[in-house]
Design an enzyme around this catalytic site. Structure first.
Site, short mmCIF file in Angstrom:
data_model
loop_
_atom_site.label_atom_id
_atom_site.label_comp_id
_atom_site.label_asym_id
_atom_site.label_seq_id
_atom_site.Cartn_x
_atom_site.Cartn_y
_atom_site.Cartn_z
N ASP A 1 7.67 -6.69 -7.46
CA ASP A 1 6.45 -6.64 -8.35
C ASP A 1 6.06 -8.21 -8.75
O ASP A 1 5.88 -8.60 -9.52
CB ASP A 1 7.18 -6.21 -9.61
CG ASP A 1 7.26 -4.78 -9.70
OD1 ASP A 1 6.83 -4.18 -8.65
OD2 ASP A 1 8.01 -4.15 -10.58
N CYS B 1 5.32 0.39 -5.87
CA CYS B 1 6.27 0.31 -5.00
C CYS B 1 6.47 1.32 -4.22
O CYS B 1 6.36 1.52 -2.72
CB CYS B 1 7.59 -0.07 -5.66
SG CYS B 1 8.33 1.06 -6.94
N ASP C 1 6.78 -6.40 -2.59
CA ASP C 1 6.43 -4.77 -2.54
C ASP C 1 5.11 -4.56 -3.01
O ASP C 1 4.63 -3.47 -2.75
CB ASP C 1 7.63 -4.06 -2.58
CG ASP C 1 8.01 -4.06 -4.27
OD1 ASP C 1 7.42 -4.76 -5.06
OD2 ASP C 1 8.79 -3.18 -4.68
#
Length: 610
Positions: A38, A76, A237
């Protein structure tokens, strides 16, 4: 009899081969992935002066730093699906958050290819691959997994996930911070509330800790004497993490850091020197092919990306593509195209505001503080946009507007760029038969018997017709009204769904009779979409609410979720649906609890509307 030096060397070589039969595999590099969660490019080596990231900054001076690297989704699980398969989730039917629809039988999680070639594969510890798991891709996958457990001399592929910067790190405000909230530079779309300033500063603290953990893993590799034989990837990610980054189709949600170090013995596997900056467009589609290319395993033909390192390097792509489907309990659909200057976004559900309430996102105090100012009418136009419906198309000059706040889609000066990128998006979704145009309630039923990738390549998927009507439905052009009404009578339920959805987007008063007929459609997704159109146009609110309440009795969790998303906008009119919503709110999750979350939100909003 004494052996001469040459004889001894030959004997030692024979002995080494006997003891280590995989000596050929040993010549291949180890691969280490260090993945943070993140965070977009908020690092010192990417030019962020407020960030405290000394380990990554030093690492970048000895590596190749990619300035144009992008996740395929701004969240994600779908992005990790791309990473593990080398395929684009809208081609697999795996674009919706944590949906676990199956992949076709021929798709292997790419670490399997490394295991078959003699590699030790290890994952510590997050998977979240958004499809049916393939546990045999890993020798180890746990929070104790490590390459240290391999056989002597065995090459490895190891993944370490650093979750300290994850969105959840902002759910509880810390009383003491290293980074001063009053010195944070806020993006122009965020108002300077105390909560936003605090959350931004806390996020920078988490990035500093992530950097420390990265440095520890790198030092561990050196201490093991493996640095000279290991290619190291660092990347995030997806973007993140404050509202309007993660989950959203802007640079803040899709632009990720990527730094790759190749030690001297493997430097020839890169086109660029260590310590340089690459402007090549790279997406997560390219990661699996690149690892296979680096270790000299043939890249399977089904993979949709191209290697950017190793012996099988492909020419640089012209565009980087991104997507958004359902995020947790909120339904939305967008596609994006990025070149080296512009980002284009196509919003297929423009009637839905950007900032739909999402229980997990709202756990950060900063989000509500922003929303409260909007409700009080205290925001400027840029800050207000997040809380309002979307345009059908967005175009941003990223060089001039890195925060993506000035939409150029309606500017005649940029008509050529708009048309070029619009065409690129149309060609891309057609090339892989994007199944995201099928409502998820229908996808759920298809996936019970057939992987969506296979379904899309059968005669059952009318992609051209469905995509065409979706384009009309989302274009906000009243001239399409009659075509949308006609679509309600089509034989394909996805076409009928988009016909009804287009009337919702337009808030078209005509079409009442066709929509009321659609309330009896055999497909729940169509009935629910027709009810939404009848409600928002005011043509038949009682009939709409009755249909939506009845949809809550469905055994299809995504039909229930679709209905709940609409009922949440109806205030006290939702009364006939409340009893069914209460039943959903206390049920056990079938797969994930998104319909349960949405039911709880509806109940709370209904009580507050009285």
């Amino acid at each position: 009899m004494q052996m001469n030096k040459l004889t001894r060397k030959i004997l030692f070589a024979i002995l080494a081969i006997a003891l280590h039969p995989s000596v050929k595999a040993q010549d291949r590099p180890n691969i280490l992935w260090i993945v943070s969660e993140d965070n977009t490019i908020l690092l010192g080596n990417y030019g962020d002066k407020f960030a405290t990231t000394p380990n990554l900054d030093q690492f970048a001076t000895e590596s190749i730093r990619y300035k144009n690297a992008f996740s395929t989704a701004p969240v994600c699980a779908p992005s990790r699906n791309t990473l593990i398969t080398g395929m684009y989730p809208p081609s697999l039917g795996t674009e919706h958050m944590r949906s676990t629809y199956p992949s076709p039988a021929f798709v292997k999680f790419f670490p399997k290819y490394l295991r078959e070639a003699g590699y030790y594969t290890t994952n510590n510890a997050k998977k979240d691959y958004n499809t049916t798991d393939q546990p045999d891709a890993w020798d180890e996958s746990s929070n104790k997994a490590t390459y240290k457990n391999r056989k002597p001399g065995q090459p490895f592929f190891a993944v370490f996930n650093l979750n300290v910067s994850h969105e959840s790190s902002l759910h509880e405000p810390l009383p003491a911070l290293k980074h001063d909230p009053e010195k944070v530079t806020l993006p122009p779309y965020h108002p300077a509330t105390p909560e936003l300033k605090h959350d931004w500063a806390q996020y920078y603290d988490k990035l500093e800790e992530m950097d420390r953990q990265f440095g520890k893993l790198l030092q561990e590799l050196k201490d093991e004497g493996l640095a000279e034989n290991t290619i190291v990837f660092y990347y995030a990610d997806n973007g993140g993490v404050l509202a309007r980054s993660k989950r959203f189709m802007y640079e803040s949600g899709l632009h990720v850091p990527l730094i790759v170090h190749l030690p001297p013995k493997y430097a020839h596997l890169a086109a660029q020197k260590q310590g340089s900056v690459s402007d090549r467009l790279v997406t997560f589609l390219d990661f699996a092919p690149t690892v296979l290319s680096l270790v000299d395993i043939k890249v399977p033909d089904y993979m949709q990306g191209g290697a950017f390192l190793g012996k099988q390097q492909q020419p640089e792509p012209q565009y980087a593509f991104g997507f958004r489907g359902r995020m947790d309990e909120r339904i939305d659909m967008s596609r994006s195209v990025r070149d080296k200057q512009f980002r284009y976004i196509r919003n297929y559900l423009p009637n839905k505001i950007y900032g739909q309430y999402l229980e997990y996102l709202w756990r950060a105090p900063s989000v509500k503080s922003w929303e409260d100012l909007y409700k009080a009418g205290k925001l400027n136009a840029v800050q207000s946009k997040f809380w309002e419906p979307k345009p059908a198309e967005e175009l941003f000059d990223v060089d001039a507007d890195p925060h993506n706040v000035h939409n150029l889609a309606g500017d005649p000066q940029y008509k050529k760029e708009l048309e070029r990128l619009r065409k690129a998006n149309e060609q891309w979704i057609r090339s892989y038969k994007d199944v995201g145009f099928i409502p998820e309630a229908i996808i759920y039923e298809i996936a019970k018997t057939t992987p969506l990738y296979d379904y899309a390549r059968s005669s059952k998927y009318n992609f051209e017709k469905i995509a065409a009507i979706a384009d009309l439905a989302s274009s906000r052009n009243a001239a399409n009204t009659q075509a949308l009404i006609k679509a309600l009578g089509d034989t394909d339920p996805s076409v009928r769904y988009w016909g009804a959805t287009g009337l919702t987007v337009l808030k078209a008063g005509s079409g009442k009779g066709a929509l009321q007929k659609a309330l009896k459609d055999p497909e729940p997704a169509v009935r629910i979409a027709a009810a939404e159109a009848l409600y928002v146009t005011g043509a038949d609110k009682p009939g709409a609410i009755t249909t939506l309440a009845d949809a809550l009795k469905s055994d299809n969790p995504y039909a229930r979720l679709q209905a709940l998303n609409i009922l949440d906008l109806t205030g006290k009119d939702a009364a006939p649906a409340i009893a069914e919503a209460e039943k959903i709110s206390v049920q056990k999750a079938e797969m994930f609890d998104y319909d349960i979350r949405a039911a709880k939100v509806l109940l709370n909003n209904f009580r507050n509307s009285k």
